[in-house]
Design an enzyme around this catalytic site. Structure first.
Site, mmCIF file in Angstrom:
data_model
loop_
_atom_site.group_PDB
_atom_site.id
_atom_site.type_symbol
_atom_site.label_atom_id
_atom_site.label_comp_id
_atom_site.label_asym_id
_atom_site.label_seq_id
_atom_site.Cartn_x
_atom_site.Cartn_y
_atom_site.Cartn_z
ATOM 1 N N CYS A 101 -1.277 47.278 36.752
ATOM 2 C CA CYS A 101 -2.596 47.546 37.820
ATOM 3 C C CYS A 101 -2.660 49.429 37.262
ATOM 4 C CB CYS A 101 -2.148 47.681 39.400
ATOM 5 S SG CYS A 101 -3.563 47.954 40.021
ATOM 6 N N CYS A 199 1.227 41.738 44.961
ATOM 7 C CA CYS A 199 0.083 41.332 45.947
ATOM 8 C C CYS A 199 0.117 40.031 45.724
ATOM 9 C CB CYS A 199 -1.026 42.780 45.960
ATOM 10 S SG CYS A 199 -1.920 42.466 44.274
#
Length: 368
Positions: A101, A199
């Site tokens: 990410c 997440c």
């Protein structure tokens, strides 16, 4: 300077944005929407990019008096982070989605768009420092707060990305100080808990999440010599170093527990063995980058420290580039290193570079 502040909705990015404003920069806040299905991301203290996080970020931007936008990066996030996560597990590796990410979303896609819109830098709430080296190039260093240092997850940044990165929290000695500053500024996120875990796996059940997407086909659990000692319900549900959940039918001759040593997706096999067999003496990866100026001759071995997890201690090592790989030999055997993990190389406090581990060399012969 025009600065784009990446605001996650947490206290760190809020205070980092505030400090960028205090420094006199022209700051614009942006929150990244990483899923079009909010229920697929963790919420509350366990999230980082949810709708409620977006609202927290908006309130912080309003308190700071800066413009605020939400950018939809959900398609890019799915392709570059979620799909990559699945593919890595299918290949028998142990990926780090937070590294991907940072690499592909926050400091590739985001920075690319920021520069295209005329911004000079991207500001985040990471705990790391940027220092100008003797050659005038920017270097990435550990933060002042060792316990909160996040330079490891930024090890994927390139020299060009460092030229446009800003980490206002790098010299902050503690997270408590950041929270106190947020409270003094009237930011409602002052006591918001930190986010953690993955997440995009809402309930934290990585094995179940993977099984829903790639299936779970039973297979054999074997010793390193090929002896079958049990059966698994799907190889993607295991990681190197795992001890629990093996359900082995045959105990080890010495009565000691076995650990996962290797995942072999081609024949759907999980290899187990004694704990000492987890020790490796070398690791290597062909996907490597340098954070700033590279060594003059990277083929010449150089002393360094290597860190293989965000919260692991760095260990002394020697590194070099050979046959298209960054090869890292540790001074003392290192336990539980898995292909797919990221090895970040340090020289002192400086992040020199990183590689995604493709292979390891065991410190214990297979015959043991």
């Amino acid at each position: 300077m025009r600065v784009l502040a990446a605001m996650s909705g947490g206290v760190d990015s809020a205070v980092a944005s505030a400090r960028a404003v205090d420094a006199g920069h022209d700051v614009v806040g942006v929150h990244l929407a990483l899923s079009r299905m909010p229920g697929t991301l963790r919420t509350g203290s366990r999230g980082c990019c949810t709708i409620e996080d977006s609202m927290d970020a908006q309130r912080a931007a309003s308190a700071l008096g800066i413009p605020y936008y939400v950018w939809d990066f959900s398609a890019r996030f799915k392709e570059d982070v979620v799909d990559d996560f699945v593919a890595e597990y299918q290949a028998g590796r142990t990926p780090n989605p937070c590294m991907r990410c940072n690499e592909r979303i926050k400091f590739a896609a985001l920075l690319e768009k920021a520069l295209a819109l005329g911004f000079d830098a991207v500001c985040t709430g990471h705990y790391a420092s940027i220092v100008t080296g003797a050659d005038g190039a920017r270097e990435l260093h550990r933060s002042a707060a060792w316990a909160k240092d996040q330079s490891y997850v930024l090890g994927v940044l390139t020299a060009e990305q460092l030229e446009h990165a800003m980490f206002p929290l790098g010299a902050t000695p503690s997270k408590d100080e950041v929270r106190a500053e947020a409270a003094a500024r009237g930011l409602t996120v002052a006591q918001k808990p930190d986010s953690y875990d993955i997440c995009f796996i809402p309930d934290g059940d990585t094995r179940g999440w993977l099984a829903d997407r790639v299936g779970a086909e039973p297979g054999s659990v074997v010793e390193r010599d090929g002896t079958v000692v049990g059966e698994h319900e799907g190889a993607t549900g295991y990681t190197v170093g795992q001890r629990r959940g093996l359900h082995l039918g045959r105990p080890a001759p010495d009565g000691k527990p076995r650990f996962v040593l290797e995942i072999r997706p081609k024949d759907n096999t999980v290899v187990v063995g004694p704990k000492e067999a987890l020790d490796v003496r070398s690791m290597a990866g062909s996907r490597f980058t340098w954070a700033g100026t590279a060594p003059v001759d990277p083929s010449e071995p150089f002393a360094c420290d290597v860190q293989i997890r965000a919260h692991a201690d760095p260990v002394p090592a020697t590194a070099r580039v050979a046959d298209g790989e960054l090869v890292i030999d540790v001074d003392e055997p290192l336990s539980g290193v898995a292909p797919g993990q990221t090895a970040v190389v340090y020289v002192g406090t400086r992040v020199l570079g990183q590689c995604t581990i493709d292979r390891t060399v065991s410190a214990v012969p297979a015959a043991v």
